[in-house]
Design an enzyme around this catalytic site. Structure first.
Site, PDB file in Angstrom:
ATOM      1  N   TYR A 172     -45.330  25.572 -23.409  1.00  0.00           N
ATOM      2  CA  TYR A 172     -43.994  24.734 -23.580  1.00  0.00           C
ATOM      3  C   TYR A 172     -42.862  24.751 -22.468  1.00  0.00           C
ATOM      4  O   TYR A 172     -42.936  24.557 -21.931  1.00  0.00           O
ATOM      5  CB  TYR A 172     -43.053  25.931 -24.578  1.00  0.00           C
ATOM      6  CG  TYR A 172     -42.167  27.688 -23.645  1.00  0.00           C
ATOM      7  CD1 TYR A 172     -43.232  28.014 -22.725  1.00  0.00           C
ATOM      8  CD2 TYR A 172     -41.095  27.331 -23.509  1.00  0.00           C
ATOM      9  CE1 TYR A 172     -42.660  29.395 -22.202  1.00  0.00           C
ATOM     10  CE2 TYR A 172     -40.652  28.552 -23.165  1.00  0.00           C
ATOM     11  CZ  TYR A 172     -41.334  29.322 -21.787  1.00  0.00           C
ATOM     12  OH  TYR A 172     -40.980  30.409 -21.052  1.00  0.00           O
TER      13      TYR A 172
ATOM     14  N   LYS B  37     -46.276  27.482 -18.149  1.00  0.00           N
ATOM     15  CA  LYS B  37     -45.221  28.077 -18.838  1.00  0.00           C
ATOM     16  C   LYS B  37     -46.095  28.563 -20.682  1.00  0.00           C
ATOM     17  O   LYS B  37     -45.885  27.137 -20.627  1.00  0.00           O
ATOM     18  CB  LYS B  37     -44.509  27.089 -18.893  1.00  0.00           C
ATOM     19  CG  LYS B  37     -43.033  27.575 -18.948  1.00  0.00           C
ATOM     20  CD  LYS B  37     -42.047  26.143 -19.402  1.00  0.00           C
ATOM     21  CE  LYS B  37     -40.986  26.467 -19.855  1.00  0.00           C
ATOM     22  NZ  LYS B  37     -40.123  28.145 -19.187  1.00  0.00           N
TER      23      LYS B  37
ATOM     24  N   GLU C 189     -39.933  36.638  -8.937  1.00  0.00           N
ATOM     25  CA  GLU C 189     -38.735  35.921 -10.077  1.00  0.00           C
ATOM     26  C   GLU C 189     -38.450  36.580 -11.147  1.00  0.00           C
ATOM     27  O   GLU C 189     -38.271  37.611 -11.436  1.00  0.00           O
ATOM     28  CB  GLU C 189     -39.519  34.973 -10.735  1.00  0.00           C
ATOM     29  CG  GLU C 189     -40.562  34.517 -11.936  1.00  0.00           C
ATOM     30  CD  GLU C 189     -41.041  33.582 -12.293  1.00  0.00           C
ATOM     31  OE1 GLU C 189     -40.592  32.339 -12.506  1.00  0.00           O
ATOM     32  OE2 GLU C 189     -42.067  33.804 -12.710  1.00  0.00           O
TER      33      GLU C 189
ATOM     34  N   LEU D 129     -43.978  30.867 -11.606  1.00  0.00           N
ATOM     35  CA  LEU D 129     -42.768  29.305 -12.905  1.00  0.00           C
ATOM     36  C   LEU D 129     -43.025  28.688 -11.296  1.00  0.00           C
ATOM     37  O   LEU D 129     -41.030  28.958 -10.788  1.00  0.00           O
ATOM     38  CB  LEU D 129     -42.405  29.239 -14.040  1.00  0.00           C
ATOM     39  CG  LEU D 129     -42.437  27.905 -15.078  1.00  0.00           C
ATOM     40  CD1 LEU D 129     -43.859  28.346 -15.355  1.00  0.00           C
ATOM     41  CD2 LEU D 129     -41.504  28.298 -15.760  1.00  0.00           C
TER      42      LEU D 129
HETATM   43  N1  PDD Z   1     -37.479  29.494 -18.826  1.00  0.00           N
HETATM   44  N2  PDD Z   1     -39.348  31.404 -14.084  1.00  0.00           N
HETATM   45  C1  PDD Z   1     -39.438  31.776 -15.329  1.00  0.00           C
HETATM   46  C2  PDD Z   1     -40.553  32.955 -15.962  1.00  0.00           C
HETATM   47  C3  PDD Z   1     -38.855  31.060 -16.605  1.00  0.00           C
HETATM   48  O1  PDD Z   1     -39.302  31.283 -17.993  1.00  0.00           O
HETATM   49  C4  PDD Z   1     -37.853  29.780 -16.516  1.00  0.00           C
HETATM   50  C5  PDD Z   1     -37.277  29.457 -17.233  1.00  0.00           C
HETATM   51  C6  PDD Z   1     -38.176  29.620 -14.690  1.00  0.00           C
HETATM   52  C7  PDD Z   1     -37.161  28.963 -14.903  1.00  0.00           C
HETATM   53  O2  PDD Z   1     -37.552  27.259 -14.768  1.00  0.00           O
HETATM   54  P1  PDD Z   1     -36.629  25.760 -15.184  1.00  0.00           P
HETATM   55  O3  PDD Z   1     -36.030  25.694 -14.724  1.00  0.00           O
HETATM   56  O4  PDD Z   1     -37.382  24.835 -15.212  1.00  0.00           O
HETATM   57  O5  PDD Z   1     -36.025  26.183 -16.625  1.00  0.00           O
HETATM   58  C8  PDD Z   1     -38.680  30.544 -14.304  1.00  0.00           C
HETATM   59  C9  PDD Z   1     -37.024  28.829 -20.080  1.00  0.00           C
HETATM   60  C10 PDD Z   1     -35.359  28.545 -19.461  1.00  0.00           C
HETATM   61  C11 PDD Z   1     -37.458  29.750 -21.267  1.00  0.00           C
HETATM   62  O6  PDD Z   1     -38.410  30.236 -21.251  1.00  0.00           O
HETATM   63  O7  PDD Z   1     -36.387  29.962 -21.968  1.00  0.00           O
END
Ligand code: PDD
Length: 305
Positions: A33, A147, A180, A205
């Site tokens: 996703y 992801k 993270e 991620l």
């Molecule tokens: N989450 N690490 C994890 C485990 C994440 O699920 C996310 C993002 C990030 C940050 O990635 P980005 O900057 O590309 O949003 C880091 C999204 C927002 C979610 O699952 O809703």
């Protein structure tokens, strides 16, 4: 107005949308996703998100359901139909529908679902955007760089944070290193004043907000290191903040109930909060986002194709 979802080629009211009970995303979590932030009717960091989407698909051998140009048309249409000026667009691609069998079935088409939803206006006041965190062991698998929709450990961690009254759970691996947050990238200004975030590897991620912020740091000659923090270094940090497509730059003012420094957003976080806000306002809208999806508030979009 009912929300409209795109489901495998059709725009349908979300309340009527359905997928098969034999969709492999539902049965195995066999899918990926993306979440893209919509600010002022535009996508932020579109190219980064589409590149990561393509990479996630490649890593688990799901063919892309359409090319990026077509995908952008659908994304924009979902946003337009839902009239989202501030919010997110969510897209999910699974391997598709087949009789349950762990191994990949042959000759099936991937499923694509896209939804959009309204969110709060972009934060302008850092003091009102602070949050707290707890720490937890990282119990996830060995390919957190993909992801995938397999988010059970992340959900368990976020739930523990909620129950503790905190915004985020920051995860620590078996060797005592910060990985993270359950849905965010973790940054810190260490005790020596060095801005750091963990190097990219299979255990985190590769955040698109991180990548965008990294570009802003380079453009503004702000030094930072991609080097993981140990738990000890993390607990001694002068500043901690998170980034994500929905958290933007989010100051963390306490960890496990202990204030980070004086419990207020520090100078580095404050500067980066402002830098990222400017990015979201304008510079984040690159060629791929193709300008606003909707007309400015107040104008009708009835005439748009
Ligand atoms: N989450 N690490 C994890 C485990 C994440 O699920 C996310 C993002 C990030 C940050 O990635 P980005 O900057 O590309 O949003 C880091 C999204 C927002 C979610 O699952 O809703």
């Amino acid at each position: 107005m009912s929300r409209i979802a795109y489901v495998n080629g059709r725009y349908v009211p979300q309340s009527d949308a359905s997928i098969s009970i034999e969709d492999r995303g539902y049965q195995f979590g066999d899918g990926i996703y993306e979440v893209i932030h919509i600010h002022d009717g535009r996508f932020v960091d579109t190219e980064l998100h589409l590149a990561r989407l393509a990479r996630s698909l490649r890593e688990i051998a799901i063919p892309a359901p359409m090319d990026n140009a077509a995908l952008l048309v659908v994304l924009r249409e979902v946003v337009r139909r839902n009239r989202v000026h501030e919010g997110i667009v969510y897209m999910q691609i699974t391997r598709g529908v087949a009789r349950r069998d762990h191994a990949f079935p042959l000759g099936i088409k991937p499923s694509l679902v896209i939804t959009a939803r309204h969110g709060n206006p972009f934060p302008r006041d850092i003091a009102a955007w602070t949050a707290t965190a707890i720490t937890l062991p990282d119990i996830r698998w060995g390919r957190c760089d993909i992801k995938t929709v397999n988010l059970l450990p992340n959900c368990l961690a976020k739930q523990k944070a909620r129950e503790a009254g905190a915004y985020e759970a920051i995860l620590i691996d078996a060797s005592g290193m910060i990985t993270e947050g359950s849905s965010t990238t973790v940054w810190a200004v260490d005790a020596n004043g060095v801005l750091r975030t963990r190097h990219l590897d299979d255990h985190i991620l590769p955040g698109c907000t991180r990548a965008a912020l990294g570009g802003l740091l380079r453009d503004n000659d702000i030094a930072f290191e991609e080097r993981g923090l140990s738990e000890l270094e993390f607990r001694a940090a002068r500043e901690v903040f998170l980034t994500s497509a929905t958290s933007f730059v989010k100051p963390i003012v306490s960890v496990d109930g202990v204030a980070v420094a004086d419990g207020k957003p520090g100078p580095v976080t404050t500067r980066l909060f402002a830098l990222f806000a400017r990015h979201a306002d304008g510079a984040g809208h690159n060629a791929a986002s193709g300008g606003p999806v909707l007309r400015p508030r107040g104008e009708s979009d009835q005439t748009r194709p």
